[in-house]
Design an enzyme around this catalytic site. Structure first.
Site, short mmCIF file in Angstrom:
data_model
loop_
_atom_site.label_atom_id
_atom_site.label_comp_id
_atom_site.label_asym_id
_atom_site.label_seq_id
_atom_site.Cartn_x
_atom_site.Cartn_y
_atom_site.Cartn_z
N VAL A 139 0.96 -1.11 0.04
CA VAL A 139 -0.11 -0.07 0.03
C VAL A 139 0.87 1.36 -0.05
O VAL A 139 0.53 2.21 -0.68
CB VAL A 139 -1.06 -0.06 1.13
N CYS A 140 1.88 1.25 0.58
CA CYS A 140 2.79 2.30 0.91
C CYS A 140 3.33 2.93 -0.41
O CYS A 140 3.21 4.20 -0.54
CB CYS A 140 4.04 2.15 1.89
N PRO A 141 3.63 2.34 -1.37
CA PRO A 141 4.35 2.99 -2.55
C PRO A 141 3.34 3.63 -3.34
O PRO A 141 3.36 4.62 -3.95
CB PRO A 141 5.09 1.93 -3.30
N GLU A 154 0.68 5.08 -1.83
CA GLU A 154 0.45 6.58 -1.67
C GLU A 154 1.50 7.35 -1.74
O GLU A 154 1.38 8.76 -1.99
CB GLU A 154 0.22 6.20 0.17
N ILE A 155 2.78 6.79 -1.53
CA ILE A 155 4.01 7.97 -1.73
C ILE A 155 3.80 8.41 -3.35
O ILE A 155 4.12 9.59 -3.62
CB ILE A 155 5.44 7.03 -1.82
#
Length: 178
Positions: A50-52, A54-55
């Site tokens: 999920v993190c990439p 959002e980034i």
């Protein structure tokens, strides 16, 4: 957890700003962006799923934040070297236009109250005004990505210094007290 009206904690962290080892790392602290708003968002871990998304989502609207005198800072409890490796490995992060803070001692996430029992940062976003006061906090479950456009919408509303109704967008009328 710190919230609206609280002072953003003092910090000085190593940040990853490029994929070139000679220029990859800089120190960033509270005074690094004088007179500017900051959007500081934390994510649990590098090399996750999920993190990439959002980034990249924040990177896609970075210029819109800059146009509003707001510097985006991403952060996690990973080291600056892990950030560098991830940026080199993940195609969406190669040309990331904002720093990735490395809070490896977990001082900042602890001071903010967003350190999980697993020892990583919650998926938390803070809009901080030029005086260092938190004006917006947005936290989602670890499995749910946030909406950078909503953070930008709230920044626009805060910068009007007016009463803004539900779903207000830049250019819409603000509320006037009769």
């Amino acid at each position: 957890m710190l919230t609206i009206g609280d002072k953003f904690p003092a910090f000085k962290l190593k940040a990853t700003v490029s994929t070139d080892l000679d220029t990859a790392f800089v120190d960033i602290d509270n005074a690094s962006y004088p007179g500017k708003w900051t959007c500081v968002f934390f994510y649990p871990k590098d090399f996750t799923f999920v993190c990439p998304t959002e980034i990249k989502g924040f990177a896609d609207v970075n210029q819109q934040f800059l146009d509003r005198d707001c510097q985006i800072l991403a952060g996690s409890t990973d080291s600056e070297f892990v950030h560098l490796a991830w940026r080199k490995d993940h195609k969406d992060l190669h040309e990331l236009p904002f720093p990735m803070l490395a809070d490896i001692r977990k001082d900042l996430v602890s001071a903010l109250g967003i350190l999980t029992d697993e020892g990583v940062a919650q998926r938390a976003t803070f809009l901080v005004d030029p005086e260092g006061v938190i004006r917006f906090v947005y936290v989602t479950d670890g499995s749910v990505g946030r909406n950078p456009a909503e953070v930008l919408r709230v920044l626009d509303a805060l910068q009007t210094d007016e009463l803004c109704p539900c779903n207000w967008k830049q250019g819409d009328a603000v509320l006037k007290v009769a």
